[in-house]
Design an enzyme around this catalytic site. Structure first.
Site, short mmCIF file in Angstrom:
data_model
loop_
_atom_site.label_atom_id
_atom_site.label_comp_id
_atom_site.label_asym_id
_atom_site.label_seq_id
_atom_site.Cartn_x
_atom_site.Cartn_y
_atom_site.Cartn_z
N LYS A 48 0.88 -1.19 0.20
CA LYS A 48 -0.15 0.09 -0.13
C LYS A 48 0.99 1.10 -0.16
O LYS A 48 0.46 2.46 -0.32
CB LYS A 48 -1.09 0.04 0.96
CG LYS A 48 -2.06 -0.97 1.07
CD LYS A 48 -2.88 -0.91 2.14
CE LYS A 48 -4.08 -2.18 2.07
NZ LYS A 48 -5.17 -2.04 2.91
N ASP A 91 -9.72 2.96 2.53
CA ASP A 91 -9.77 2.01 3.61
C ASP A 91 -10.45 3.04 4.90
O ASP A 91 -11.40 2.44 5.73
CB ASP A 91 -8.23 1.74 3.94
CG ASP A 91 -8.03 0.30 3.25
OD1 ASP A 91 -8.72 -0.32 2.83
OD2 ASP A 91 -6.66 0.38 3.15
N GLY A 125 -14.96 -6.68 11.14
CA GLY A 125 -14.38 -5.95 10.00
C GLY A 125 -14.93 -5.83 8.69
O GLY A 125 -14.58 -5.42 7.73
#
Ligand code: ATR
Length: 276
Positions: free
Chosen positions: A66, A102, A241
């Site tokens: 990332k 995210d 999650g």
């Protein structure tokens, strides 16, 4: 002709992104296909150039690339630039645009869970890694009473708070200190990799947590980590999650196609796959 999409990562075989994006392409009448690509670190640059050469519409980037991918992109949006991590790339006119969905994906899930209100909440983030950074930067834009961060390495939490330098009450804590002070928080967000590496471990004890505290874990496999099980036993409201995973995918899909996929359909697909 089918447009190519995918996810670059290592490991990648357990990713559920192909499942939900391919289903969303069919459901939205888009002629696309989404594939997982296992990339060895020395070939990241070639893999990114390869996606462009193959005419991909976009792709995701996951652990451990990332941050490493950033030098190979043409432009980053402001949020991805400040976080220093990209999980979504849009390919347009032979240029690569990096985004981070995210953090915003997590916050979207939390807002839905809290029915829109984060006003005056006392929030604790556990962990100070890449995932925590995206969440911290996204949460700092909301009118919280405070946004603290606890980490095994306290100095990393302190550095992250300093990097953000947001106009919000924020303290770095050790895990011990956080454990002692848990009753001060309305929302606790677990972002460390502890429950992922070992499902029988948890970063800290929830002995002192208040009933009705909202407790989130960004891990979605296992669906209910030890941390969340303990929170449930203490009478807390738990969020797995899965919501963050689905919401980051929804935002990525929108960036690629300008269409909104059905988030609930994605969530049910993920839950079914995880046996939830
Ligand atoms: P990610 O991108 O998934 O957030 P990361 O950047 O490697 O991954 O961060 C991992 C986080 O989990 C860090 O906050 C790390 O704490 P340190 O900064 O002290 O390394 C935390 N972590 C990992 N293993 C841990 C453990 N056994 N106990 C407590 N925290 C742990």
């Amino acid at each position: 002709m089918k447009k190519l999409y995918g996810v670059l990562g290592n490991p990648i075989k357990h990713s559920l992104s192909p499942l939900i994006h391919n289903d969303a392409f069919v459901h939205n009448g888009i002629d696309g296909t989404y594939l997982p690509f296992l990339i060895e670190a020395p070939y990241l640059k070639q893999a990114v150039e390869g996606m462009k050469a193959l005419g991909a519409g976009g792709f995701n980037v996951t652990v451990p690339f990332k941050t490493d991918i950033i030098p190979y992109l043409d432009q980053l949006d402001d949020f991805a630039k400040s976080v220093g991590a990209v999980n979504t790339v849009v390919v347009k006119n032979q240029k690569l645009y990096g985004y981070n969905t995210d953090g915003p994906g997590f916050v979207k899930g939390l807002l839905d869970f809290m029915e829109g209100s984060l006003h005056d909440k006392h929030v604790l983030i556990i962990g100070a890694g890449g995932a925590a950074r995206g969440i911290y930067f996204a949460m700092a834009g909301y009118p919280l009473a405070r946004l603290d961060m606890a980490n095994r390495t306290e100095t990393s939490a302190l550095k992250l708070i300093k990097d953000g330098s947001f106009d919000i009450q924020s303290t770095a804590l050790s895990l011990d200190k956080a454990e002692e002070n848990l009753a001060n928080y309305d929302i606790v967000i677990q972002t460390t990799s502890v429950g992922l590496a070992n499902p029988n471990e948890s970063p800290l004890s929830l002995e002192n947590i208040k009933r009705d505290t909202v407790v989130c874990d960004i891990i979605y496999n296992p669906l209910k980590t030890k941390f969340l099980k303990e929170a449930e036993q203490k009478g807390c409201l738990i969020q797995t999650g899965v919501d963050m995973f689905v919401n980051q995918a929804v935002l990525a899909f929108e960036l690629w196609t300008e269409k909104s996929p059905d988030a609930e359909r994605m969530k049910q697909l993920v839950l079914r796959n995880l046996g939830g």
